[in-house]
Design a protein around this motif. Structure first.
Motif, PDB file in Angstrom:
ATOM      1  N   GLY A  22      -4.767 -13.525   4.123  1.00 34.48           N
ATOM      2  CA  GLY A  22      -6.308 -13.502   4.087  1.00 34.48           C
ATOM      3  C   GLY A  22      -7.057 -11.927   4.223  1.00 34.48           C
ATOM      4  O   GLY A  22      -8.008 -11.989   3.814  1.00 34.48           O
ATOM      5  N   ILE A  23      -6.170 -11.106   4.356  1.00 37.31           N
ATOM      6  CA  ILE A  23      -6.318  -9.794   4.595  1.00 37.31           C
ATOM      7  C   ILE A  23      -5.861  -8.788   3.663  1.00 37.31           C
ATOM      8  O   ILE A  23      -4.673  -9.117   3.254  1.00 37.31           O
ATOM      9  N   GLY A  24      -6.084  -7.850   3.294  1.00 34.82           N
ATOM     10  CA  GLY A  24      -5.345  -7.130   2.299  1.00 34.82           C
ATOM     11  C   GLY A  24      -4.403  -6.068   2.945  1.00 34.82           C
ATOM     12  O   GLY A  24      -4.662  -5.403   3.932  1.00 34.82           O
ATOM     13  N   HIS A  25      -3.303  -6.047   2.304  1.00 29.30           N
ATOM     14  CA  HIS A  25      -2.127  -4.967   2.650  1.00 29.30           C
ATOM     15  C   HIS A  25      -2.004  -4.176   1.681  1.00 29.30           C
ATOM     16  O   HIS A  25      -1.547  -4.356   0.616  1.00 29.30           O
ATOM     17  N   PRO A  26      -2.054  -2.743   2.004  1.00 31.79           N
ATOM     18  CA  PRO A  26      -1.860  -1.664   1.072  1.00 31.79           C
ATOM     19  C   PRO A  26      -0.288  -1.630   0.765  1.00 31.79           C
ATOM     20  O   PRO A  26       0.370  -1.613   1.522  1.00 31.79           O
ATOM     21  N   VAL A  27       0.141  -1.679  -0.534  1.00 27.50           N
ATOM     22  CA  VAL A  27       1.502  -1.672  -1.139  1.00 27.50           C
ATOM     23  C   VAL A  27       1.559  -0.463  -1.852  1.00 27.50           C
ATOM     24  O   VAL A  27       0.754  -0.099  -2.812  1.00 27.50           O
ATOM     25  N   LEU A  28       2.646   0.457  -1.645  1.00 25.45           N
ATOM     26  CA  LEU A  28       2.991   1.661  -2.511  1.00 25.45           C
ATOM     27  C   LEU A  28       4.371   1.416  -2.969  1.00 25.45           C
ATOM     28  O   LEU A  28       5.161   1.475  -2.194  1.00 25.45           O
ATOM     29  N   CYS A  29       4.744   1.751  -4.395  1.00 23.09           N
ATOM     30  CA  CYS A  29       6.004   1.469  -5.074  1.00 23.09           C
ATOM     31  C   CYS A  29       6.047   2.973  -5.500  1.00 23.09           C
ATOM     32  O   CYS A  29       5.394   3.285  -6.281  1.00 23.09           O
ATOM     33  N   ARG A  30       7.274   3.561  -5.143  1.00 21.14           N
ATOM     34  CA  ARG A  30       7.477   5.161  -5.687  1.00 21.14           C
ATOM     35  C   ARG A  30       8.690   5.034  -6.288  1.00 21.14           C
ATOM     36  O   ARG A  30       9.725   4.592  -5.667  1.00 21.14           O
ATOM     37  N   LEU A  31       8.923   5.353  -7.703  1.00 27.30           N
ATOM     38  CA  LEU A  31      10.035   5.514  -8.431  1.00 27.30           C
ATOM     39  C   LEU A  31      10.481   7.148  -8.461  1.00 27.30           C
ATOM     40  O   LEU A  31       9.828   7.873  -8.765  1.00 27.30           O
ATOM     41  N   THR A  32      11.657   7.166  -7.840  1.00 30.38           N
ATOM     42  CA  THR A  32      12.134   8.627  -7.763  1.00 30.38           C
ATOM     43  C   THR A  32      13.376   9.016  -8.643  1.00 30.38           C
ATOM     44  O   THR A  32      14.168   8.055  -8.969  1.00 30.38           O
ATOM     45  N   GLY A  33      13.775  10.118  -8.891  1.00 34.36           N
ATOM     46  CA  GLY A  33      14.765  10.551  -9.980  1.00 34.36           C
ATOM     47  C   GLY A  33      15.891  10.710  -9.156  1.00 34.36           C
ATOM     48  O   GLY A  33      15.906  11.059  -7.844  1.00 34.36           O
ATOM     49  N   PRO A  34      17.214  11.406  -9.951  1.00 41.00           N
ATOM     50  CA  PRO A  34      18.278  11.815  -9.292  1.00 41.00           C
ATOM     51  C   PRO A  34      18.039  13.095  -8.253  1.00 41.00           C
ATOM     52  O   PRO A  34      19.043  13.016  -7.307  1.00 41.00           O
ATOM     53  N   GLU A  35      17.226  13.700  -8.484  1.00 43.01           N
ATOM     54  CA  GLU A  35      16.785  14.944  -7.480  1.00 43.01           C
ATOM     55  C   GLU A  35      15.778  14.475  -6.718  1.00 43.01           C
ATOM     56  O   GLU A  35      15.136  15.400  -5.854  1.00 43.01           O
ATOM     57  N   LEU A  36      15.666  13.124  -6.488  1.00 45.49           N
ATOM     58  CA  LEU A  36      14.458  12.492  -5.377  1.00 45.49           C
ATOM     59  C   LEU A  36      13.077  13.013  -5.833  1.00 45.49           C
ATOM     60  O   LEU A  36      12.165  12.965  -5.088  1.00 45.49           O
ATOM     61  N   GLU A  37      12.938  13.600  -7.097  1.00 49.70           N
ATOM     62  CA  GLU A  37      11.605  13.575  -7.477  1.00 49.70           C
ATOM     63  C   GLU A  37      10.840  12.442  -8.057  1.00 49.70           C
ATOM     64  O   GLU A  37      11.353  11.607  -8.229  1.00 49.70           O
ATOM     65  N   LEU A  38       9.642  12.500  -7.679  1.00 48.32           N
ATOM     66  CA  LEU A  38       8.607  11.498  -7.715  1.00 48.32           C
ATOM     67  C   LEU A  38       8.409  11.258  -9.468  1.00 48.32           C
ATOM     68  O   LEU A  38       8.001  12.363 -10.147  1.00 48.32           O
TER      69      LEU A  38
END
Length: 108
Positions: A30-46
């Motif tokens: 019943g309350i909002g929870h912030p979600v973050l999904c980050r896709l990273t590459g082979p050099e850990l770059e965003l």
């Protein structure tokens, strides 16, 4: 090849669809929870990120006491596979790191 390995030409666009199972006690519903999904590459770059608020529905009276409430949330990314290697999908909920899902892209 396994379920976490894609053999693709590096110039093709890859569609990544991840189905995230979120489970919580009824008190967190019943309350909002912030979600973050980050896709990273082979050099850990965003490569790309998605952020949103997730609110789990408050369970009804028929929901057994003490049981978790769960939801399945899709996260969809389209990206160019310019480099072979290990990519990752990092998932944060309520500002805390929860999971990393690594996967490999190989030159076909």
């Amino acid at each position: 090849m396994g379920i976490d390995t894609f053999a693709l030409p590096l110039v093709d666009q890859l569609e990544l669809v991840a189905l995230i199972r979120v489970a919580a006690p009824a008190a967190d519903c019943g309350i909002g929870h912030p979600v973050l999904c980050r896709l990273t590459g082979p050099e850990l770059e965003l490569i790309e990120s998605r952020d949103f608020s997730l609110t789990l529905r408050v369970p009804g009276d028929e929901h057994p006491d003490g049981w978790e409430v769960n939801a399945f949330v899709p996260a969809i990314f389209y990206f160019d596979t310019e480099q072979a290697g290990t990519y990752g999908l990092d998932i944060w909920i309520d500002g805390r790191f929860r999971w990393q899902v690594p996967f490999r892209v190989l030159a076909a």
